[in-house]
Write a protein that holds these residues in place. Structure first.
Motif, PDB file in Angstrom:
ATOM      1  N   LYS A 270       0.851  -1.184   0.000  1.00 20.99           N
ATOM      2  CA  LYS A 270       0.000   0.000   0.000  1.00 20.99           C
ATOM      3  C   LYS A 270       0.892   1.242   0.000  1.00 20.99           C
ATOM      4  CE  LYS A 270      -3.748  -2.218   2.505  1.00 20.99           C
ATOM      5  NZ  LYS A 270      -4.556  -2.215   3.732  1.00 20.99           N
ATOM      6  N   PRO A 271       0.559   2.220  -0.828  1.00 25.55           N
ATOM      7  CA  PRO A 271       1.370   3.443  -0.812  1.00 25.55           C
ATOM      8  C   PRO A 271       1.226   4.153   0.524  1.00 25.55           C
ATOM      9  CG  PRO A 271      -0.559   3.682  -2.240  1.00 25.55           C
ATOM     10  CD  PRO A 271      -0.526   2.263  -1.781  1.00 25.55           C
ATOM     11  N   LYS A 272       2.325   4.759   0.945  1.00 26.47           N
ATOM     12  CA  LYS A 272       2.317   5.450   2.227  1.00 26.47           C
ATOM     13  C   LYS A 272       1.473   6.719   2.140  1.00 26.47           C
ATOM     14  CE  LYS A 272       6.749   3.876   3.967  1.00 26.47           C
ATOM     15  NZ  LYS A 272       8.047   4.297   4.501  1.00 26.47           N
ATOM     16  N   THR A 273       0.882   7.060   3.264  1.00 28.78           N
ATOM     17  CA  THR A 273       0.111   8.292   3.327  1.00 28.78           C
ATOM     18  C   THR A 273       1.066   9.458   3.533  1.00 28.78           C
ATOM     19  OG1 THR A 273      -0.180   8.142   5.714  1.00 28.78           O
ATOM     20  CG2 THR A 273      -1.851   7.070   4.337  1.00 28.78           C
ATOM     21  N   ALA A 274       0.537  10.670   3.388  1.00 31.10           N
ATOM     22  CA  ALA A 274       1.356  11.864   3.577  1.00 31.10           C
ATOM     23  C   ALA A 274       1.904  11.907   5.001  1.00 31.10           C
ATOM     24  CB  ALA A 274       0.526  13.115   3.288  1.00 31.10           C
ATOM     25  N   GLU A 275       1.076  11.534   5.972  1.00 34.70           N
ATOM     26  CA  GLU A 275       1.516  11.535   7.365  1.00 34.70           C
ATOM     27  C   GLU A 275       2.669  10.569   7.581  1.00 34.70           C
ATOM     28  OE1 GLU A 275      -1.014  10.965  10.946  1.00 34.70           O
ATOM     29  OE2 GLU A 275      -2.326  12.381   9.896  1.00 34.70           O
ATOM     30  N   GLU A 276       2.571   9.365   7.019  1.00 37.30           N
ATOM     31  CA  GLU A 276       3.633   8.373   7.180  1.00 37.30           C
ATOM     32  C   GLU A 276       4.926   8.839   6.520  1.00 37.30           C
ATOM     33  OE1 GLU A 276       0.833   4.355   7.279  1.00 37.30           O
ATOM     34  OE2 GLU A 276       1.696   5.026   5.373  1.00 37.30           O
ATOM     35  N   LEU A 277       4.814   9.446   5.345  1.00 38.56           N
ATOM     36  CA  LEU A 277       6.005   9.938   4.653  1.00 38.56           C
ATOM     37  C   LEU A 277       6.711  11.028   5.457  1.00 38.56           C
ATOM     38  CD1 LEU A 277       4.641  10.142   1.001  1.00 38.56           C
ATOM     39  CD2 LEU A 277       6.415   8.607   1.821  1.00 38.56           C
TER      40      LEU A 277
ATOM     41  N   LEU B 140       6.748  22.778  10.923  1.00 39.56           N
ATOM     42  CA  LEU B 140       7.258  22.250   9.660  1.00 39.56           C
ATOM     43  C   LEU B 140       6.540  20.950   9.292  1.00 39.56           C
ATOM     44  CD1 LEU B 140       9.321  22.496   7.364  1.00 39.56           C
ATOM     45  CD2 LEU B 140      10.893  21.163   8.770  1.00 39.56           C
ATOM     46  N   SER B 141       6.330  20.095  10.276  1.00 39.82           N
ATOM     47  CA  SER B 141       5.659  18.822  10.028  1.00 39.82           C
ATOM     48  C   SER B 141       4.236  19.024   9.511  1.00 39.82           C
ATOM     49  CB  SER B 141       5.639  18.004  11.316  1.00 39.82           C
ATOM     50  OG  SER B 141       4.911  16.820  11.132  1.00 39.82           O
ATOM     51  N   SER B 142       3.487  19.904  10.144  1.00 38.15           N
ATOM     52  CA  SER B 142       2.097  20.108   9.713  1.00 38.15           C
ATOM     53  C   SER B 142       2.024  20.712   8.313  1.00 38.15           C
ATOM     54  CB  SER B 142       1.356  20.994  10.724  1.00 38.15           C
ATOM     55  OG  SER B 142       1.906  22.289  10.749  1.00 38.15           O
TER      56      SER B 142
ATOM     57  N   LYS C 262       0.500  18.757   4.870  1.00 35.93           N
ATOM     58  CA  LYS C 262      -0.555  19.371   4.066  1.00 35.93           C
ATOM     59  C   LYS C 262      -0.188  19.366   2.577  1.00 35.93           C
ATOM     60  CE  LYS C 262      -2.639  23.953   3.494  1.00 35.93           C
ATOM     61  NZ  LYS C 262      -2.638  25.327   4.051  1.00 35.93           N
ATOM     62  N   TYR C 263       1.038  19.772   2.271  1.00 38.16           N
ATOM     63  CA  TYR C 263       1.419  19.908   0.868  1.00 38.16           C
ATOM     64  C   TYR C 263       1.835  18.573   0.242  1.00 38.16           C
ATOM     65  CZ  TYR C 263       0.738  24.840   1.406  1.00 38.16           C
ATOM     66  OH  TYR C 263       0.160  26.058   1.634  1.00 38.16           O
ATOM     67  N   VAL C 264       2.332  17.651   1.034  1.00 38.01           N
ATOM     68  CA  VAL C 264       2.609  16.314   0.499  1.00 38.01           C
ATOM     69  C   VAL C 264       1.295  15.635   0.127  1.00 38.01           C
ATOM     70  CG1 VAL C 264       3.444  14.000   1.128  1.00 38.01           C
ATOM     71  CG2 VAL C 264       4.837  15.984   1.646  1.00 38.01           C
TER      72      VAL C 264
ATOM     73  N   GLN D 177       3.691  26.308  -0.590  1.00 36.49           N
ATOM     74  CA  GLN D 177       4.402  25.716   0.549  1.00 36.49           C
ATOM     75  C   GLN D 177       5.526  26.640   1.005  1.00 36.49           C
ATOM     76  OE1 GLN D 177       5.842  21.644   0.051  1.00 36.49           O
ATOM     77  NE2 GLN D 177       7.677  22.148   1.214  1.00 36.49           N
ATOM     78  N   ASP D 178       6.296  27.163   0.056  1.00 44.27           N
ATOM     79  CA  ASP D 178       7.402  28.066   0.406  1.00 44.27           C
ATOM     80  C   ASP D 178       6.898  29.328   1.090  1.00 44.27           C
ATOM     81  OD1 ASP D 178       9.243  26.288  -0.578  1.00 44.27           O
ATOM     82  OD2 ASP D 178       9.535  27.326  -2.494  1.00 44.27           O
ATOM     83  N   GLU D 179       5.785  29.875   0.589  1.00 43.88           N
ATOM     84  CA  GLU D 179       5.237  31.085   1.210  1.00 43.88           C
ATOM     85  C   GLU D 179       4.799  30.808   2.649  1.00 43.88           C
ATOM     86  OE1 GLU D 179       2.065  32.299  -1.371  1.00 43.88           O
ATOM     87  OE2 GLU D 179       3.433  32.958  -2.955  1.00 43.88           O
ATOM     88  N   GLU D 180       4.154  29.666   2.872  1.00 45.65           N
ATOM     89  CA  GLU D 180       3.692  29.339   4.215  1.00 45.65           C
ATOM     90  C   GLU D 180       4.870  29.048   5.151  1.00 45.65           C
ATOM     91  OE1 GLU D 180       0.425  26.454   6.402  1.00 45.65           O
ATOM     92  OE2 GLU D 180       0.375  26.669   4.220  1.00 45.65           O
ATOM     93  N   LEU D 181       5.894  28.357   4.649  1.00 53.18           N
ATOM     94  CA  LEU D 181       7.077  28.088   5.472  1.00 53.18           C
ATOM     95  C   LEU D 181       7.815  29.376   5.820  1.00 53.18           C
ATOM     96  CD1 LEU D 181       8.510  24.877   3.780  1.00 53.18           C
ATOM     97  CD2 LEU D 181       7.601  25.068   6.095  1.00 53.18           C
ATOM     98  N   LYS D 182       7.901  30.278   4.849  1.00 53.90           N
ATOM     99  CA  LYS D 182       8.589  31.550   5.065  1.00 53.90           C
ATOM    100  C   LYS D 182       7.877  32.366   6.137  1.00 53.90           C
ATOM    101  CE  LYS D 182      11.087  34.608   2.056  1.00 53.90           C
ATOM    102  NZ  LYS D 182      11.203  35.111   0.680  1.00 53.90           N
ATOM    103  N   ALA D 183       6.545  32.305   6.147  1.00 57.04           N
ATOM    104  CA  ALA D 183       5.779  33.056   7.136  1.00 57.04           C
ATOM    105  C   ALA D 183       5.812  32.387   8.515  1.00 57.04           C
ATOM    106  CB  ALA D 183       4.334  33.198   6.668  1.00 57.04           C
ATOM    107  N   SER D 184       6.009  31.081   8.570  1.00 57.67           N
ATOM    108  CA  SER D 184       5.895  30.359   9.831  1.00 57.67           C
ATOM    109  C   SER D 184       7.220  30.120  10.539  1.00 57.67           C
ATOM    110  CB  SER D 184       5.240  29.001   9.593  1.00 57.67           C
ATOM    111  OG  SER D 184       3.970  29.177   9.019  1.00 57.67           O
TER     112      SER D 184
END
Length: 170
Positions: free
Chosen positions: A62-69, A91-93, A97-99, A126-133
């Motif tokens: 089974k392919p891994k979910t975004a959370e597992e990855l 960073l994890s959250s 979301k974007y994975v 993703q980059d914009e949200e990471l830059k802000a957070s």
């Protein structure tokens, strides 16, 4: 003389009957050690189960979910970027979301040009949200980590620590 010929015929017939009976018994009950699989090995005849054994089909991976990855990669990312618990959680959250969005885009099986466009938009958001957070130096370290990979970043950090120790000793 006639009686010896009869005796010989009788003994031959008897011997033949014992021979056939012995072969039949051996074939039906195995090697004489109780049959039906008792004793050494399975023996012959019906020593094995009459129920055919089904071939086991390998389970589909089974392919891994975004959370597992993301959860699988977060310890090495946290080590490479030297994040505290709060920054690691942020960073994890964001990555989860974007994975997840990237996985959903893969499921759609768009043409390559459209897929590249969708991935670029996801990466930009993703980059914009990471830059802000994240703090600026942690964000820049994350961008560098994406370019170089986790292993190279960890090695680089270890080299910098060694250089720092040498300077502190002198």
């Amino acid at each position: 003389m006639n009686s010896t010929k009869k005796w010989n015929r009788l003994s031959i017939i008897t011997l033949t009957l014992f021979l056939f009976a012995g072969v039949e018994t051996y074939a039906q009950f195995g090697n004489g050690m109780g049959g039906y699989g008792y004793g050494r090995g399975y023996g012959y005849g019906r020593g094995r189960s009459a129920i055919p054994q089904a071939q086991e089909t390998p389970e589909e991976v089974k392919p891994k979910t975004a959370e597992e990855l993301v959860d699988g990669e977060m310890p090495s990312i946290t080590e490479a970027l030297q994040l505290n618990d709060f920054e690691s959680a942020i960073l994890s959250s964001i990555l989860k979301k974007y994975v997840q969005e990237r996985i959903e885009a893969q499921i759609l099986k768009l043409p390559p040009e459209k897929m590249r466009e969708v991935y670029d938009k996801i990466t930009q958001r993703q980059d914009e949200e990471l830059k802000a957070s994240l703090p600026l130096e942690k964000y820049e370290a994350f961008v560098e980590l994406q370019k170089n990979g986790v292993d190279k970043t960890i090695k680089k950090n270890k080299k910098e620590k060694k250089k720092q120790r040498k300077k502190d000793k002198n």
